[in-house]
Structures are given as C-alpha cells and as structure tokens.
Design a protein around this motif. Structure first.
Motif, PDB file in Angstrom:
ATOM      1  N   LEU A  95       0.819  -1.201   0.000  1.00 59.05           N
ATOM      2  CA  LEU A  95       0.000   0.000   0.000  1.00 59.05           C
ATOM      3  C   LEU A  95       0.859   1.259   0.000  1.00 59.05           C
ATOM      4  O   LEU A  95       1.923   1.291   0.619  1.00 59.05           O
ATOM      5  N   ASP A  96       0.361   2.273  -0.677  1.00 58.21           N
ATOM      6  CA  ASP A  96       0.927   3.621  -0.580  1.00 58.21           C
ATOM      7  C   ASP A  96      -0.207   4.492  -0.055  1.00 58.21           C
ATOM      8  O   ASP A  96      -1.166   4.787  -0.770  1.00 58.21           O
ATOM      9  N   ILE A  97      -0.111   4.874   1.240  1.00 58.66           N
ATOM     10  CA  ILE A  97      -1.186   5.597   1.919  1.00 58.66           C
ATOM     11  C   ILE A  97      -0.831   7.070   1.986  1.00 58.66           C
ATOM     12  O   ILE A  97       0.277   7.442   2.358  1.00 58.66           O
ATOM     13  N   ASN A  98      -1.818   7.907   1.640  1.00 59.31           N
ATOM     14  CA  ASN A  98      -1.553   9.345   1.625  1.00 59.31           C
ATOM     15  C   ASN A  98      -1.141   9.829   3.004  1.00 59.31           C
ATOM     16  O   ASN A  98      -1.591   9.336   4.035  1.00 59.31           O
ATOM     17  N   SER A  99      -0.240  10.784   3.057  1.00 65.85           N
ATOM     18  CA  SER A  99       0.251  11.412   4.289  1.00 65.85           C
ATOM     19  C   SER A  99       0.977  10.425   5.198  1.00 65.85           C
ATOM     20  O   SER A  99       1.266  10.747   6.343  1.00 65.85           O
ATOM     21  N   LEU A 100       1.260   9.236   4.708  1.00 66.17           N
ATOM     22  CA  LEU A 100       1.972   8.270   5.540  1.00 66.17           C
ATOM     23  C   LEU A 100       3.157   7.687   4.803  1.00 66.17           C
ATOM     24  O   LEU A 100       4.304   7.865   5.179  1.00 66.17           O
ATOM     25  N   GLY A 101       2.906   6.993   3.726  1.00 68.66           N
ATOM     26  CA  GLY A 101       3.992   6.389   2.978  1.00 68.66           C
ATOM     27  C   GLY A 101       3.683   4.963   2.587  1.00 68.66           C
ATOM     28  O   GLY A 101       2.520   4.562   2.499  1.00 68.66           O
ATOM     29  N   LYS A 102       4.734   4.192   2.374  1.00 65.20           N
ATOM     30  CA  LYS A 102       4.585   2.826   1.874  1.00 65.20           C
ATOM     31  C   LYS A 102       4.565   1.825   3.032  1.00 65.20           C
ATOM     32  O   LYS A 102       5.404   1.876   3.924  1.00 65.20           O
ATOM     33  N   ILE A 103       3.607   0.925   2.960  1.00 63.46           N
ATOM     34  CA  ILE A 103       3.438  -0.144   3.948  1.00 63.46           C
ATOM     35  C   ILE A 103       3.300  -1.461   3.191  1.00 63.46           C
ATOM     36  O   ILE A 103       2.544  -1.543   2.223  1.00 63.46           O
ATOM     37  N   ALA A 104       4.013  -2.471   3.620  1.00 65.62           N
ATOM     38  CA  ALA A 104       3.870  -3.809   3.023  1.00 65.62           C
ATOM     39  C   ALA A 104       3.607  -4.806   4.131  1.00 65.62           C
ATOM     40  O   ALA A 104       4.307  -4.823   5.150  1.00 65.62           O
ATOM     41  N   VAL A 105       2.584  -5.626   3.955  1.00 67.99           N
ATOM     42  CA  VAL A 105       2.264  -6.693   4.904  1.00 67.99           C
ATOM     43  C   VAL A 105       2.340  -8.015   4.161  1.00 67.99           C
ATOM     44  O   VAL A 105       1.571  -8.262   3.230  1.00 67.99           O
ATOM     45  N   THR A 106       3.297  -8.850   4.566  1.00 67.84           N
ATOM     46  CA  THR A 106       3.426 -10.190   3.999  1.00 67.84           C
ATOM     47  C   THR A 106       2.769 -11.184   4.945  1.00 67.84           C
ATOM     48  O   THR A 106       2.919 -11.085   6.169  1.00 67.84           O
ATOM     49  N   ILE A 107       2.027 -12.135   4.385  1.00 71.28           N
ATOM     50  CA  ILE A 107       1.288 -13.122   5.188  1.00 71.28           C
ATOM     51  C   ILE A 107       1.782 -14.510   4.790  1.00 71.28           C
ATOM     52  O   ILE A 107       1.180 -15.176   3.935  1.00 71.28           O
ATOM     53  N   PRO A 108       2.892 -14.968   5.375  1.00 71.25           N
ATOM     54  CA  PRO A 108       3.440 -16.264   4.977  1.00 71.25           C
ATOM     55  C   PRO A 108       2.557 -17.448   5.346  1.00 71.25           C
ATOM     56  O   PRO A 108       2.670 -18.518   4.745  1.00 71.25           O
ATOM     57  N   GLN A 109       1.653 -17.263   6.327  1.00 64.68           N
ATOM     58  CA  GLN A 109       0.747 -18.343   6.703  1.00 64.68           C
ATOM     59  C   GLN A 109      -0.565 -17.741   7.181  1.00 64.68           C
ATOM     60  O   GLN A 109      -0.582 -16.828   7.996  1.00 64.68           O
ATOM     61  N   LEU A 110      -1.670 -18.261   6.667  1.00 65.47           N
ATOM     62  CA  LEU A 110      -2.994 -17.834   7.104  1.00 65.47           C
ATOM     63  C   LEU A 110      -3.937 -19.023   6.994  1.00 65.47           C
ATOM     64  O   LEU A 110      -4.275 -19.461   5.895  1.00 65.47           O
ATOM     65  N   ASP A 111      -4.335 -19.558   8.147  1.00 62.71           N
ATOM     66  CA  ASP A 111      -5.216 -20.727   8.192  1.00 62.71           C
ATOM     67  C   ASP A 111      -6.605 -20.292   8.629  1.00 62.71           C
ATOM     68  O   ASP A 111      -6.768 -19.600   9.639  1.00 62.71           O
ATOM     69  N   ILE A 112      -7.603 -20.706   7.871  1.00 64.45           N
ATOM     70  CA  ILE A 112      -8.991 -20.383   8.173  1.00 64.45           C
ATOM     71  C   ILE A 112      -9.670 -21.599   8.787  1.00 64.45           C
ATOM     72  O   ILE A 112      -9.612 -22.706   8.246  1.00 64.45           O
ATOM     73  N   ASN A 113     -10.296 -21.399   9.940  1.00 65.62           N
ATOM     74  CA  ASN A 113     -11.012 -22.445  10.676  1.00 65.62           C
ATOM     75  C   ASN A 113     -10.129 -23.634  11.062  1.00 65.62           C
ATOM     76  O   ASN A 113     -10.554 -24.792  10.962  1.00 65.62           O
ATOM     77  N   PRO A 114      -8.888 -23.376  11.527  1.00 69.90           N
ATOM     78  CA  PRO A 114      -8.079 -24.491  12.019  1.00 69.90           C
ATOM     79  C   PRO A 114      -8.509 -24.878  13.432  1.00 69.90           C
ATOM     80  O   PRO A 114      -9.228 -24.127  14.110  1.00 69.90           O
ATOM     81  N   SER A 115      -8.072 -26.037  13.879  1.00 65.56           N
ATOM     82  CA  SER A 115      -8.279 -26.441  15.271  1.00 65.56           C
ATOM     83  C   SER A 115      -7.253 -25.712  16.133  1.00 65.56           C
ATOM     84  O   SER A 115      -6.059 -25.755  15.861  1.00 65.56           O
ATOM     85  N   ILE A 116      -7.727 -25.006  17.170  1.00 68.33           N
ATOM     86  CA  ILE A 116      -6.844 -24.231  18.036  1.00 68.33           C
ATOM     87  C   ILE A 116      -6.954 -24.744  19.467  1.00 68.33           C
ATOM     88  O   ILE A 116      -8.058 -24.879  19.999  1.00 68.33           O
ATOM     89  N   ASP A 117      -5.802 -25.046  20.073  1.00 72.10           N
ATOM     90  CA  ASP A 117      -5.756 -25.521  21.452  1.00 72.10           C
ATOM     91  C   ASP A 117      -6.194 -24.407  22.392  1.00 72.10           C
ATOM     92  O   ASP A 117      -5.631 -23.314  22.380  1.00 72.10           O
ATOM     93  N   GLU A 118      -7.193 -24.679  23.226  1.00 69.28           N
ATOM     94  CA  GLU A 118      -7.702 -23.675  24.149  1.00 69.28           C
ATOM     95  C   GLU A 118      -6.642 -23.199  25.135  1.00 69.28           C
ATOM     96  O   GLU A 118      -6.760 -22.121  25.719  1.00 69.28           O
ATOM     97  N   LYS A 119      -5.594 -23.984  25.335  1.00 73.66           N
ATOM     98  CA  LYS A 119      -4.528 -23.592  26.261  1.00 73.66           C
ATOM     99  C   LYS A 119      -3.817 -22.318  25.789  1.00 73.66           C
ATOM    100  O   LYS A 119      -3.195 -21.621  26.588  1.00 73.66           O
ATOM    101  N   LEU A 120      -3.904 -22.041  24.484  1.00 69.81           N
ATOM    102  CA  LEU A 120      -3.288 -20.827  23.972  1.00 69.81           C
ATOM    103  C   LEU A 120      -3.932 -19.573  24.554  1.00 69.81           C
ATOM    104  O   LEU A 120      -3.310 -18.510  24.580  1.00 69.81           O
ATOM    105  N   TYR A 121      -5.177 -19.704  25.006  1.00 65.83           N
ATOM    106  CA  TYR A 121      -5.889 -18.556  25.548  1.00 65.83           C
ATOM    107  C   TYR A 121      -5.769 -18.470  27.070  1.00 65.83           C
ATOM    108  O   TYR A 121      -6.616 -17.884  27.739  1.00 65.83           O
ATOM    109  N   THR A 122      -4.713 -19.067  27.602  1.00 58.99           N
ATOM    110  CA  THR A 122      -4.366 -18.906  29.009  1.00 58.99           C
ATOM    111  C   THR A 122      -2.982 -18.277  29.077  1.00 58.99           C
ATOM    112  O   THR A 122      -2.206 -18.338  28.119  1.00 58.99           O
ATOM    113  N   PHE A 123      -2.670 -17.668  30.223  1.00 54.53           N
ATOM    114  CA  PHE A 123      -1.371 -17.012  30.347  1.00 54.53           C
ATOM    115  C   PHE A 123      -0.868 -17.119  31.781  1.00 54.53           C
ATOM    116  O   PHE A 123      -1.606 -16.862  32.735  1.00 54.53           O
TER     117      PHE A 123
END
Length: 397
Positions: A232-260
């Motif tokens: 993206l080239d956004i006005n009044s800001l500049g150039k931004i690039a977002v690379t997404i090397p991995q994107l999983d939709i509806n994967p199984s996620i361990d609930e333990k990840l939501y503890t800390f």
C-alpha cells in the motif's frame, strides 16, 4: 466500515501501536476551511456504482471468507518505510470467535515494540506482557467490552474503534476497495497469485471526500483464495507492506493458547496502567469527556428510555476512540466516536443526517450508521432498525 458476526476482540498492544501510527498519518489531511473552523458543505452524493469483474469478485469472496471465519491462525510481517516509522515487525496471531485471541511479537526492529510481547484474551480476562518492563498488565473484560461494536471481524484487531489495529486497516481495505485484476499469475514467495489493484471504493468510485486515500496491490493465492501480500501507498503516511506467509482459516486451536502464566520475576499490574493500553475500562461520561479534551456527543438525559451503561476508551492518549454503551429496553447498541474514525471508507446506502452525509449498512443482522462531523467520526451499531439508528443519531448533542 462493515461488521461481521460477533467479531473477535482485543489484539496486542504492538499491533495497536502500529495502527495508531497509521491513523495519525491517514487522518492528517484536512482542508483549510476545517482548520479555520468552517465546516464545508458536502457535495451531493451520486448513486453508488455497482462494481463487478474478476478482481472485484475475488476481493469480495476473500473478504467474506475472512469475515465469517470461526477460527484464524496467521503469521504477519509488516515492513514500513513511512514517515511514521521505519522497520519490520513479525507477529503470530490466533483467534477464536467470538472473543478469544492471542498475539505474540516474534521479531521487531521498532524501538517501541519488544520481541516477546504477548497479549491474550480468554473472553473474560486480558493479559498484556511487556518483556522490556517485566510487567504483566491484566484485568477483567467489562460486559460493555463484549458488545457487538467492540468485537472484531476477519483478521482485524480491536473493535469499538474498529480502525485501531493495523490488521483492521487491512481488513477495511479488503471490505471497501474497488479491485481491478491486473494479472492472474504473479509469483509471490512461492505462491502463484492474482494481482488485484485496489483504490478506495467511494460512492462515486473516486474516493472524493475521504482523507483515507491509498493505492496498492493485494496478492491473492490462486488455490486458497486468501491474501499472501498487501502493498500500500497511503496518503500522508507512505509505503506499507504486509506479507502473510501463513494464514489458516477455521483451524483447530488448542484452548490452552488462551491462558497465560506470568514469567518468573515479573510484576503484575492493573490493565489500566498499561502504557498505550487498548482498553481503559468502563468510564463515566464525565470522565470520558475530560479525557477526550473535546465534546463527546451523547443522548440527552431527558430521554429516559435510553440508559447509558458506561463508556470505554481505546487507544493511546490523543488518538483514542470512545464507545458509549446504551440500552433501550432489551436492545443494546453502541455509539463509537473519535478523531481516528473520521472519513474512513464505508460501503452501504448513502444517507443525509445532521447537516452532513453518512452511510448505513446491515450485515448479519447488525445495523451500522457512520458519518463524520467536525473532524470526528461517529458510528451507531446494534441489532436495531436503520430508522432507529437514524433517530438515535439525531438525538445526540
């Protein structure tokens, strides 16, 4: 800006900070009349043009897939050579609808962002770990923080001022752009992608009247139909690039990840003390008004049918958005307002209100009425009819 079904809530402080930098740049272009205290008369709004074609269809299908996902796991790398900051940040993100999330900063060359920072939301409580300070900020999520307008969609971040996260900006671009297919076979990081050129989708397809202007490319994997890279080239800001090397939709996620569990040797402090925290808790209208430094619109007290449950604030000082959480009988709705919400792109039906122009949209039963007034953006959101949202907007003073 559209909403999805019970959107995800709360992203890391790191991504929040990046987005706030984005918003600071995106919202800085104001006319001389505005600075002089004169509100210009908005031009007549032409009938929206229906956009079609393979690029637009791919963009819309991808956006729908992200908006309706029940779980998401992704790796994101942001590279910026903008005026706001220069550097690279790598983040890993997990989300489970409606409210659970975890994000970790894997690498960062930005001084304000420490590698190892973690933000966790289990739907009831938030933990924000700052390894540089060796502090864990934690607190319960108020009932107001889980109202529909404070949830998030797709790969987006914090709600209630949906544009408060970098990924929310990216999701907004997916949702609100005009897409034109430039090539059906562009190699990107080992993927064969569709190159879709994007510009803001406005009522007249020109972006006129919005300070959030950009041009760029969205690269979509031919097989998965998911984004691989966004330039993206956004006005009044500049150039931004977002690379997404991995994107999983509806994967199984361990609930333990939501503890800390706080690492040994760290201090635990209330969430309100977090520097640049993303949710300051529930405030009274008086407290929020003092904090904002400008007048917050609200429903007058003599309208006894409406009950204000509290106000929540998102963002860092000077770039906060405020969400007023109301009840009318059994119906809940929110009024989000703030300078970062001004002039954001929106898709829907054009309408006139309060001496300006707004947009109404309905997605999955949620009505969203948005407009900008005196350099402040407003959004009424709830499972209410569009005419009721208009009535609420007209009541505000």
């Amino acid at each position: 800006m559209s909403l999805s079904r019970w959107r995800f809530s709360t992203l890391s402080v790191s991504i929040l900070l990046l987005c706030l930098l984005l918003i600071a740049g995106c919202g800085s272009s104001e006319s001389k009349n505005t600075h002089a205290g004169v509100t210009p008369t908005p031009p007549p709004q032409p009938t929206p043009t229906v956009v079609s074609g393979p690029g637009q269809k791919t963009l819309d299908a991808m956006s729908q897939k992200l908006n309706t996902a029940k779980t998401i796991h992704g790796l994101f790398q942001l590279v910026s050579s903008s005026q706001a900051f220069n550097g690279t940040v790598k983040t890993e993100l997990w989300k489970t609808a409606p409210a659970k999330s975890r994000s970790e900063v894997k690498q960062s060359t930005i001084q304000q962002l420490s590698a190892g920072s973690v933000a966790v939301n289990d739907g009831q409580q938030i933990w924000q770990y700052d390894p540089a300070k060796k502090i864990v900020y934690t607190g319960k999520i108020s009932h107001a923080a889980n109202t529909p307008d404070q949830q998030t969609k797709g790969i987006a971040g914090s709600g209630g001022g949906q544009s408060q996260s970098l990924l929310n900006v990216i999701q907004s671009i997916f949702d609100n752009s005009t897409g034109t297919l430039r090539s059906a076979s562009v190699p990107v990081d080992g993927h064969t992608t569709l190159d879709i050129h994007v510009v803001p989708r406005a009522s007249d397809e020109s972006g006129t009247g919005s300070n959030f202007n950009y041009t760029g490319e969205v690269y979509v994997d031919n097989k998965t139909q998911l984004p691989v890279k966004v330039d993206l080239d956004i006005n009044s800001l500049g150039k931004i690039a977002v690379t997404i090397p991995q994107l999983d939709i509806n994967p199984s996620i361990d609930e333990k990840l939501y503890t800390f569990t706080a690492p040994a040797g760290t201090k635990t402090r209330p969430l309100e003390e977090a520097s640049g925290n993303q949710n300051t808790g529930t405030l009274t209208l008086t407290q929020a008004q003092k904090q904002a430094g400008y007048h917050l619109l609200s429903i007058p007290g003599d309208q006894s049918d409406y009950t204000l449950q509290g106000v929540t604030a998102l963002g860092t000082p000077g770039l906060q958005t405020y969400t007023l959480n109301y009840m009318k009988g059994n119906a809940a709705f929110t009024i989000a307002e703030g300078k970062p919400l001004a002039n954001l792109p929106a898709r829907g039906t054009q309408t006139s209100l309060r001496g300006t122009n707004g947009t109404t949209n309905t997605i999955n039963g949620m009505t969203v009425l948005s407009w900008t007034e005196k350099s402040v953006g407003y959004r009424v959101t709830g499972k209410i009819p569009a005419d009721q949202a208009m009535q609420i907007a007209q009541l505000l003073n």
